[in-house]
Motif scaffolding. Structure first.
Motif, PDB file in Angstrom:
ATOM      1  N   LYS A 151      -5.871 -14.105  -9.706  1.00  0.00           N
ATOM      2  CA  LYS A 151      -5.826 -12.995  -8.771  1.00  0.00           C
ATOM      3  C   LYS A 151      -7.530 -12.652  -8.523  1.00  0.00           C
ATOM      4  CE  LYS A 151      -2.819 -10.534 -10.901  1.00  0.00           C
ATOM      5  NZ  LYS A 151      -1.980  -9.242 -11.399  1.00  0.00           N
ATOM      6  N   ALA A 155      -9.065 -12.763  -4.648  1.00  0.00           N
ATOM      7  CA  ALA A 155      -9.401 -11.417  -4.265  1.00  0.00           C
ATOM      8  C   ALA A 155     -10.731 -11.501  -3.332  1.00  0.00           C
ATOM      9  CB  ALA A 155      -9.522 -10.105  -5.261  1.00  0.00           C
ATOM     10  N   PRO A 159      -9.545 -15.869   3.361  1.00  0.00           N
ATOM     11  CA  PRO A 159      -8.137 -15.925   3.590  1.00  0.00           C
ATOM     12  C   PRO A 159      -7.346 -17.063   3.522  1.00  0.00           C
ATOM     13  CG  PRO A 159      -9.177 -14.576   5.279  1.00  0.00           C
ATOM     14  CD  PRO A 159     -10.245 -15.325   4.562  1.00  0.00           C
ATOM     15  N   VAL A 185      -0.881  -9.073  -1.905  1.00  0.00           N
ATOM     16  CA  VAL A 185      -2.081  -8.617  -0.720  1.00  0.00           C
ATOM     17  C   VAL A 185      -2.354  -7.300  -1.571  1.00  0.00           C
ATOM     18  CG1 VAL A 185      -2.402  -7.774   1.280  1.00  0.00           C
ATOM     19  CG2 VAL A 185      -1.193 -10.098   0.961  1.00  0.00           C
ATOM     20  N   ARG A 186      -1.347  -6.441  -1.745  1.00  0.00           N
ATOM     21  CA  ARG A 186      -1.968  -5.008  -2.224  1.00  0.00           C
ATOM     22  C   ARG A 186      -2.556  -5.076  -3.587  1.00  0.00           C
ATOM     23  NH1 ARG A 186       3.304  -3.771   0.031  1.00  0.00           N
ATOM     24  NH2 ARG A 186       4.394  -4.329  -2.046  1.00  0.00           N
ATOM     25  N   GLN A 187      -2.225  -5.905  -4.440  1.00  0.00           N
ATOM     26  CA  GLN A 187      -2.877  -6.162  -5.658  1.00  0.00           C
ATOM     27  C   GLN A 187      -4.510  -6.704  -5.335  1.00  0.00           C
ATOM     28  OE1 GLN A 187      -2.136  -7.568  -9.237  1.00  0.00           O
ATOM     29  NE2 GLN A 187      -0.018  -6.477  -9.614  1.00  0.00           N
ATOM     30  N   LEU A 188      -4.476  -7.647  -4.696  1.00  0.00           N
ATOM     31  CA  LEU A 188      -5.827  -8.348  -4.250  1.00  0.00           C
ATOM     32  C   LEU A 188      -6.820  -7.252  -3.794  1.00  0.00           C
ATOM     33  CD1 LEU A 188      -4.657 -11.764  -3.115  1.00  0.00           C
ATOM     34  CD2 LEU A 188      -5.400 -11.083  -5.283  1.00  0.00           C
ATOM     35  N   ARG A 189      -6.130  -6.443  -2.796  1.00  0.00           N
ATOM     36  CA  ARG A 189      -7.050  -5.542  -2.227  1.00  0.00           C
ATOM     37  C   ARG A 189      -7.652  -4.483  -3.093  1.00  0.00           C
ATOM     38  NH1 ARG A 189      -2.997  -4.078   2.936  1.00  0.00           N
ATOM     39  NH2 ARG A 189      -3.830  -5.723   4.503  1.00  0.00           N
ATOM     40  N   ARG A 190      -6.973  -4.046  -4.173  1.00  0.00           N
ATOM     41  CA  ARG A 190      -7.351  -3.361  -5.369  1.00  0.00           C
ATOM     42  C   ARG A 190      -8.373  -3.965  -5.938  1.00  0.00           C
ATOM     43  NH1 ARG A 190      -1.614  -1.335  -5.464  1.00  0.00           N
ATOM     44  NH2 ARG A 190      -1.463  -2.892  -7.404  1.00  0.00           N
ATOM     45  N   ALA A 192     -10.225  -6.302  -4.959  1.00  0.00           N
ATOM     46  CA  ALA A 192     -11.671  -6.461  -4.406  1.00  0.00           C
ATOM     47  C   ALA A 192     -12.485  -5.200  -4.477  1.00  0.00           C
ATOM     48  CB  ALA A 192     -11.322  -6.716  -2.683  1.00  0.00           C
ATOM     49  N   SER A 193     -11.646  -4.007  -4.497  1.00  0.00           N
ATOM     50  CA  SER A 193     -12.315  -2.806  -4.559  1.00  0.00           C
ATOM     51  C   SER A 193     -12.924  -2.763  -5.712  1.00  0.00           C
ATOM     52  CB  SER A 193     -11.342  -1.834  -4.015  1.00  0.00           C
ATOM     53  OG  SER A 193     -12.004  -0.517  -4.292  1.00  0.00           O
TER      54      SER A 193
END
Length: 264
Positions: A151, A155, A159, A185-190, A192-193
């Motif tokens: 993960k 992240a 794409p 997708v939601r986890q990967l966004r977190r 990445a942040s």
């Protein structure tokens, strides 16, 4: 011998190259397999037995396989070639002292992995004290979506990497593996942040993991580092900053190596 042969058992009437068949034979050896017989190799690959027998003999001749009675195991030549894989070697060599420090600081099992298609490949593993059983092994593979390192790598990847993982199928590996693309997708966004990926029983029962990616020159991650331990025995969120710091330290070290090699 023709460079292209027919493999009707595995792919209908489509031609299958000798290289692909050799790859299938090598891939038939799982993480716990020391030796396999011709019958088992035939069963696992779907390649005709006569072809398996011939290829095994030729692979023995060049050191890709080694004989042990009536069975064969992976040969020393494969290890030698693996050691020459420059990206894996350079990252591992630079990262190893930092991985050792992370294990000493956390007392957990430490991993270094790279992304290969929809899977992660483990380049180095330093077992911690009282470490839980883990499905990972050096040179072994796991689905990227089911691991902390996977993960963390996804992240920071283009794409297309995520699309390849979804196309391969979000199979369940552990009790809490993410199997829905939207949730991933939601986890990967977190991730990445924050720069930190967490995993709770996604790769194996009772296992928690925290991971962070190693990036160079703002490109896609070249590797990811993680620390894993028993749920209930390790506060994985307290370990997170140490893992992230280790990844940043490896990044700086790789950058310095690159600068020296280019004379910058």
């Amino acid at each position: 011998m023709s460079p292209v042969e027919r493999n009707t058992s595995a792919a209908g009437d489509e031609p299958t190259s000798v290289v692909r068949r050799i790859s299938d034979l090598l891939a038939a050896f799982g993480p716990t397999d020391t030796t396999l017989g011709v019958n088992e190799l035939t069963r696992r690959t779907g390649i005709p037995k006569a072809t398996v027998s011939r290829l095994v003999k030729e692979m023995e001749g060049v050191g890709f396989l080694e004989r042990s009675g009536v069975k064969v195991g992976l040969g020393l030549r494969l290890f030698e070639l693996g050691e020459r894989a420059s990206r894996r070697r350079s990252v591992r060599e630079v990262a190893l002292p930092f991985l050792a420090d992370l294990r000493e600081a956390t007392r957990q099992t430490v991993h270094l992995a790279i992304l290969d298609g929809a899977e992660v490949v483990y380049v180095e593993i330093l077992p911690g004290r009282d470490a839980p059983w883990l499905p990972s092994g050096v040179g072994g593979r796991l689905p990227a979506h089911a691991t902390g390192v996977g993960k963390a790598l996804l992240a920071g990847s283009p794409p297309a990497a995520f699309e390849a993982v979804v196309a391969a199928g979000l199979s369940r590996v552990g009790p809490r593996t993410i199997t829905a693309p939207g949730a991933l997708v939601r986890q990967l966004r977190r991730i990445a942040s924050t720069g930190i990926a967490y995993e709770h029983e996604e790769s194996a029962p009772g296992v928690a993991c925290v991971a962070s990616a190693v990036r160079v020159d703002d490109g896609p991650p070249v590797a990811a580092v993680s620390a894993s331990g028993w749920i209930g025995k390790v506060d994985i969120r307290r370990v997170g900053p140490a893992v992230h710091t280790t990844a940043l330290s490896i990044t700086r070290a790789l950058t310095e190596v690159g600068d020296r090699s280019t004379g910058r």
